[in-house]
Design an enzyme around this catalytic site. Sequence first.
Site, PDB file in Angstrom:
ATOM      1  N   ASP A 121      -7.100   0.719  -0.761  1.00  8.78           N
ATOM      2  CA  ASP A 121      -6.620  -0.513  -0.134  1.00  8.78           C
ATOM      3  C   ASP A 121      -7.149  -0.614   1.300  1.00  8.78           C
ATOM      4  O   ASP A 121      -6.900  -1.611   1.992  1.00  8.78           O
ATOM      5  CB  ASP A 121      -5.094  -0.649  -0.218  1.00  8.78           C
ATOM      6  CG  ASP A 121      -4.355   0.524   0.384  1.00  8.78           C
ATOM      7  OD1 ASP A 121      -5.012   1.448   0.905  1.00  8.78           O
ATOM      8  OD2 ASP A 121      -3.109   0.535   0.325  1.00  8.78           O
ATOM      9  N   SER A 122      -7.938   0.387   1.727  1.00  7.48           N
ATOM     10  CA  SER A 122      -8.693   0.259   2.980  1.00  7.48           C
ATOM     11  C   SER A 122      -9.623  -0.945   2.914  1.00  7.48           C
ATOM     12  O   SER A 122     -10.138  -1.387   3.940  1.00  7.48           O
ATOM     13  CB  SER A 122      -9.493   1.532   3.262  1.00  7.48           C
ATOM     14  OG  SER A 122     -10.240   1.914   2.118  1.00  7.48           O
TER      15      SER A 122
ATOM     16  N   ASP B 110      -6.023   2.154  -5.768  1.00 11.63           N
ATOM     17  CA  ASP B 110      -4.791   2.195  -4.975  1.00 11.63           C
ATOM     18  C   ASP B 110      -3.812   1.148  -5.476  1.00 11.63           C
ATOM     19  O   ASP B 110      -4.196  -0.003  -5.716  1.00 11.63           O
ATOM     20  CB  ASP B 110      -5.111   1.846  -3.516  1.00 11.63           C
ATOM     21  CG  ASP B 110      -5.160   3.060  -2.623  1.00 11.63           C
ATOM     22  OD1 ASP B 110      -4.494   4.065  -2.937  1.00 11.63           O
ATOM     23  OD2 ASP B 110      -5.871   3.011  -1.602  1.00 11.63           O
TER      24      ASP B 110
ATOM     25  N   LYS C 200      -3.551   5.493  -7.359  1.00 13.61           N
ATOM     26  CA  LYS C 200      -3.111   6.321  -6.236  1.00 13.61           C
ATOM     27  C   LYS C 200      -1.891   5.655  -5.609  1.00 13.61           C
ATOM     28  O   LYS C 200      -1.855   4.440  -5.463  1.00 13.61           O
ATOM     29  CB  LYS C 200      -4.208   6.476  -5.190  1.00 13.61           C
ATOM     30  CG  LYS C 200      -3.745   7.274  -3.957  1.00 13.61           C
ATOM     31  CD  LYS C 200      -4.887   7.773  -3.113  1.00 13.61           C
ATOM     32  CE  LYS C 200      -5.485   6.748  -2.192  1.00 13.61           C
ATOM     33  NZ  LYS C 200      -4.528   6.149  -1.242  1.00 13.61           N
TER      34      LYS C 200
ATOM     35  N   GLU D 230       1.067   6.270  -2.311  1.00 10.54           N
ATOM     36  CA  GLU D 230       1.361   7.006  -1.087  1.00 10.54           C
ATOM     37  C   GLU D 230       2.805   7.495  -1.117  1.00 10.54           C
ATOM     38  O   GLU D 230       3.693   6.796  -1.609  1.00 10.54           O
ATOM     39  CB  GLU D 230       1.140   6.096   0.131  1.00 10.54           C
ATOM     40  CG  GLU D 230      -0.315   5.681   0.295  1.00 10.54           C
ATOM     41  CD  GLU D 230      -0.555   4.843   1.549  1.00 10.54           C
ATOM     42  OE1 GLU D 230       0.390   4.615   2.333  1.00 10.54           O
ATOM     43  OE2 GLU D 230      -1.707   4.425   1.756  1.00 10.54           O
TER      44      GLU D 230
ATOM     45  N   GLU E 273      -4.218  13.233   4.240  1.00 12.79           N
ATOM     46  CA  GLU E 273      -4.917  12.493   5.300  1.00 12.79           C
ATOM     47  C   GLU E 273      -4.397  12.892   6.675  1.00 12.79           C
ATOM     48  O   GLU E 273      -3.182  12.904   6.923  1.00 12.79           O
ATOM     49  CB  GLU E 273      -4.744  10.980   5.078  1.00 12.79           C
ATOM     50  CG  GLU E 273      -5.431  10.148   6.147  1.00 12.79           C
ATOM     51  CD  GLU E 273      -5.691   8.698   5.753  1.00 12.79           C
ATOM     52  OE1 GLU E 273      -5.404   8.310   4.603  1.00 12.79           O
ATOM     53  OE2 GLU E 273      -6.188   7.954   6.621  1.00 12.79           O
TER      54      GLU E 273
END
Length: 315
Positions: A66-67, A105, A135, A137, A204
Amino acid sequence: MTYGGSDATVSTLFIDETRHVSKSITVQDIQAYKDRGEKFAALTAYDYTSAQILDRAGVPLLLVGDSLGMVVLGHDTTVPVTLDEMIHHTRAVVRGATRSLVVADLPFLSYQISVEQALENAGRMLQQTGCRAVKVEGGREIAATVKRLVQVGVPVLGHIGYTPQSAHVFGRNRVQGRDFDQGLALVRDALALEAAGAFAVVLELVPRQLAGEIAARLRIPVVGIGSGAECDAEIQVFHDVFGLYQDFCPRHAKRFANVAATIDNAVRDYVGEVTTHVFPSEAQAAAMDTDTLVQIRAYLDQDSFQTASPVPIRR
Ligand code: KIV
């Protein structure tokens, strides 16, 4: 080029959207890297063309991160990215990657509200894009969701340490796990994700010593970004490492190319050649038979045609 080492470890046959049969990387192949003590490199990808390049180069894991909210869409954080946007980009990456494992993501608040919401949205992601894993978080707070996703057949990549969807909570405190409590919390989060069935965990912006400790204690691969060399794998953002994103270059990234500078020069050349009539030349255009052109002109020059089309002729 090898995927997951020897042919014996290469994954099962995969029939993709276009009905091609290809060998593609599975989560078991990703585990096999760690089991062999072999480090691997992963990268983000957001479109068909870059996915093709990375796939051809043999990058085993492509993350549709999602970057993309920042490097493709120009937002300040990943927070505004929607599930529909992630699906749109993931479909393109899947079309470009015939062998790499494509992980997508799940964006902000598309999985945190309830386990049901996570199942529904992860299901949409897999069914509508053809990607093979998602993915999410978070650590212990998301472990029950990860467990349920894996139970129903959705492979999950975890992500702890600095989690960009919580950028507004972290503020400028980006490095995570420097003190005793935070460090211990991260180890617990990593172990919880492994116990829940995650096939790997992204770490990260965690101090390299702690990252090494976590990698040593986990059976599954630990994929670092800004977390030092002792992780089992490294992941970076495509636009950072190839010099495409000009807003800033994070400390944890290294520019392996300066593609923006190459494009700058090429744009100058292109504009120069167009405006000085060098490009396009005859080589870049199709031609037609002169007799046909003469016939067309004669037809167009007839009075009857000119009356029907009052547009002035420019020769
Ligand atoms: O969105 C992203 O690109 C990520 C990374 C791990 C690089 O989450």
